[in-house]
Design a protein around this motif. Sequence first.
Motif, PDB file in Angstrom:
ATOM      1  N   TYR A  70       1.155  -1.232   0.090  1.00 18.58           N
ATOM      2  CA  TYR A  70      -0.162   0.232   0.108  1.00 18.58           C
ATOM      3  C   TYR A  70       0.896   1.172  -0.001  1.00 18.58           C
ATOM      4  CZ  TYR A  70      -3.861  -3.163   1.334  1.00 18.58           C
ATOM      5  OH  TYR A  70      -4.830  -4.249   1.248  1.00 18.58           O
ATOM      6  N   SER A  71       0.415   2.226  -0.705  1.00  9.30           N
ATOM      7  CA  SER A  71       1.167   3.545  -0.741  1.00  9.30           C
ATOM      8  C   SER A  71       0.028   4.738  -0.511  1.00  9.30           C
ATOM      9  CB  SER A  71       2.043   3.673  -1.969  1.00  9.30           C
ATOM     10  OG  SER A  71       1.103   3.533  -3.024  1.00  9.30           O
ATOM     11  N   LEU A  72       0.703   5.918  -0.157  1.00  6.35           N
ATOM     12  CA  LEU A  72      -0.258   7.037  -0.251  1.00  6.35           C
ATOM     13  C   LEU A  72       0.453   8.369  -1.190  1.00  6.35           C
ATOM     14  CD1 LEU A  72      -2.903   8.436   0.944  1.00  6.35           C
ATOM     15  CD2 LEU A  72      -1.357   9.486   2.622  1.00  6.35           C
ATOM     16  N   ALA A  73      -0.123   8.596  -2.058  1.00  9.02           N
ATOM     17  CA  ALA A  73       0.451   9.625  -3.116  1.00  9.02           C
ATOM     18  C   ALA A  73      -0.158  11.065  -2.819  1.00  9.02           C
ATOM     19  CB  ALA A  73      -0.056   9.194  -4.337  1.00  9.02           C
ATOM     20  N   LEU A  74       0.709  12.103  -3.255  1.00  7.58           N
ATOM     21  CA  LEU A  74       0.140  13.479  -3.033  1.00  7.58           C
ATOM     22  C   LEU A  74       0.154  13.865  -4.693  1.00  7.58           C
ATOM     23  CD1 LEU A  74      -0.237  16.259  -1.629  1.00  7.58           C
ATOM     24  CD2 LEU A  74       1.824  16.376  -1.223  1.00  7.58           C
ATOM     25  N   GLN A  83       3.141  14.271  -6.999  1.00  7.82           N
ATOM     26  CA  GLN A  83       4.456  15.166  -6.342  1.00  7.82           C
ATOM     27  C   GLN A  83       5.253  14.339  -5.447  1.00  7.82           C
ATOM     28  OE1 GLN A  83       3.837  19.184  -4.943  1.00  7.82           O
ATOM     29  NE2 GLN A  83       4.859  18.634  -3.249  1.00  7.82           N
ATOM     30  N   SER A  84       4.698  13.609  -4.497  1.00  3.69           N
ATOM     31  CA  SER A  84       5.374  12.859  -3.323  1.00  3.69           C
ATOM     32  C   SER A  84       4.681  11.558  -3.208  1.00  3.69           C
ATOM     33  CB  SER A  84       5.476  13.724  -2.183  1.00  3.69           C
ATOM     34  OG  SER A  84       6.336  12.938  -1.348  1.00  3.69           O
ATOM     35  N   GLU A  85       5.117  10.464  -2.834  1.00  6.85           N
ATOM     36  CA  GLU A  85       4.564   9.214  -2.577  1.00  6.85           C
ATOM     37  C   GLU A  85       5.400   8.546  -1.508  1.00  6.85           C
ATOM     38  OE1 GLU A  85       2.663   5.429  -4.885  1.00  6.85           O
ATOM     39  OE2 GLU A  85       4.000   6.804  -5.842  1.00  6.85           O
ATOM     40  N   MET A  86       4.547   7.928  -0.442  1.00  7.49           N
ATOM     41  CA  MET A  86       5.191   7.128   0.607  1.00  7.49           C
ATOM     42  C   MET A  86       4.540   5.619   0.535  1.00  7.49           C
ATOM     43  SD  MET A  86       3.252   8.429   4.163  1.00  7.49           S
ATOM     44  CE  MET A  86       3.890   7.110   5.093  1.00  7.49           C
ATOM     45  N   VAL A 545      12.706  21.815  -8.192  1.00  8.19           N
ATOM     46  CA  VAL A 545      11.924  21.938  -7.182  1.00  8.19           C
ATOM     47  C   VAL A 545      11.226  23.054  -7.035  1.00  8.19           C
ATOM     48  CG1 VAL A 545      11.895  22.024  -4.632  1.00  8.19           C
ATOM     49  CG2 VAL A 545      13.475  20.368  -5.541  1.00  8.19           C
ATOM     50  N   HIS A 546       9.626  23.152  -6.968  1.00  8.42           N
ATOM     51  CA  HIS A 546       8.972  24.320  -6.902  1.00  8.42           C
ATOM     52  C   HIS A 546       9.190  25.282  -5.875  1.00  8.42           C
ATOM     53  CE1 HIS A 546       5.493  26.875  -7.529  1.00  8.42           C
ATOM     54  NE2 HIS A 546       4.963  26.821  -6.095  1.00  8.42           N
TER      55      HIS A 546
END
Length: 648
Positions: A70-74, A83-86, A545-546
């Motif tokens: 499982y992962s959570l993405a932003l 933009q980012s994922e864990m 990087v923004h």
Amino acid sequence: MNKKVWNKSAKALLSVGLAASLWLPGSQMTVQAATPASDLFISEYVEGSSLNKAIEIYNGTDASIELSTYSLALYANGSTSVQSEMTLSGTVASGDIVVLYNSGADPAIQEQGDLQNNGVINFNGDDTLVLEKDGVPIDSIGQVGTRIENTKDVTLVRNPDIQAGDSVIDDAFDPSAEWTAYPSDTFEHLGSHTMSGSGETPVPAPELQPMEPQKSFHYENLKKKKMTIGQPSVSVTLNGKASITDGVYMKGKYGEFHGSGFADVKVVLSPARANSIFDFTGIDVKEVVVDGKNVSEIRGAENIRVIDFTNGADYEEIRFYNSDDEQIPSPHFPKENKAPVATKMFAGEQLWAGDRLQYDLTEYFSDPEGQALSFSSTKGTVTGSTLTLDLPEGSHIVGVTASDGNQNVTQSFSVTVSAEAPAPEEYYDTADGLQGEVLKAELHEIIDDHRQLSYSQVWDALKTTDEDPNNPNNVLLLYSGESRSKSLNGGNVGDWNREHTWAKSHGSFGTAMGAGTDIHHLRPTDVQVNGLRGNLDFDYGGTAVHGCDGCLRTATSWEPPNEVKGDIARMLFYMAVRYESHDAVDLELNDLVNNGSIPYHGKISVLLEWHAQDPVSIWEQQRNEKIENIQGNRNPFIDHPEWAESIW
């Protein structure tokens, strides 16, 4: 996973299709069992002030789930790209939850937290979050490709009748359809979730009969910080010597308690539903707190030594019975006033004449009952909870007292103020002619034992060390180079905060006095840029990087702009020399990235290139002088750049 196994839903209580009857005084109702969910889903979303961010994920299935798939993405700012994922880790039990949190969040969030991440869990209210299993969406908050307005400054709790996530990630998001909204910075629901499945269906009750718990738990010599029980109907037995420092929190509608372990345990009754009943028959209970208006009956009330009522609870609205089922008056015993306690010891201080010390006294004292404290000191001045010491040369004993108006506690510590520090040209006398490891060891002896700041003192220190020479009201931000108002220090978007150039997780020293508060490597940085850098090692390459012109980022590395490459290298050189084996942490440089929690930082080959490419600037030299005035030591690699090649 080291998680509170008690935070379980009604699903864990009954198997599919089983219905059990509960007699509820004043109510004609039975409770139907919940149907198990098919997979994980997001049960709570916290988008509060500053870095008060958290996501709670609930396992409503009938089995434990291993989280590595499982992962959570932003998806930030309406983007259709991640933009980012864990990636999640550990195991979540049936009926349990896992809380993802930002390391800068309020302690009330961190107390419930399981997995810390400052990349994904740094979202704003118009961003979208997607929970995935093997890369396939299974739930979402927001709408991919659109910046939405309805998830800002709010806590959302999934309604109990929801059993599955929203896997359509680009459809319109209406929180009112599946969520209950609470004001910003509401954390009280975090850490447990109730799923009722088909809901509670009123049906005629049978003839009055004694209540029976539907789930039983037995523990021997249990030791925990906090236990939260979310099932609707339980029996809990604590035998032996129990130690649950924050107490047992009952969220369900019926609970009965057994065993000698409750003699030293506080029980907090905060049920989510009205007409709730709790039974303490036959045991000795240290303390009971009735939290809210939903408790209707307490049995075995004569066994409660101390009882308190909070958040609208009214003892006149509760029926109290003794162990013989005879109604009795409220055991409304007043709580004994407890003295304030010292939560942190003051360290002895050694500083130079002209240096000033400041302490946030709330870090050193607290009141067990949450009463407001007043402070006084034998030396210096106290304003609110801030102690300021500006002492002359000599040895001083400082006594600080905290009072709740009735009782107090005092701590004392020493402060030695010495004459002015030696001139830089004399500072390195003992290092003359040395090379390699011998030089490194001698430099450590020279810069060791500096005056250590508290983490709150770092705010004021950085306002001095990183002041914009063209605008004394501003500081210069690392990475972006922006000049920003000193008053904008904090954790909100647009603020600056304290960047640990040597990532504090590389060695797990956190914000502890010493490596965690050493201003030689702490710099003001834009909150969002700081969050994106996270704990990455330094190397070349990556995507732009923004908010930081010249910054590049990969999944394992961070490249700063050319203007500060040398500054960063020299800060890391300093840390590797200052903190050695006899310190709390032994920091070393290596030629790797993705160092994780081990006390290493990389890549040394790249840092040496940056050190040569970006020589010491006048501003960097001036900052070194200011740090010596505050902290009492210098960075040798600013004063002698040639020593880096000699050592590494």
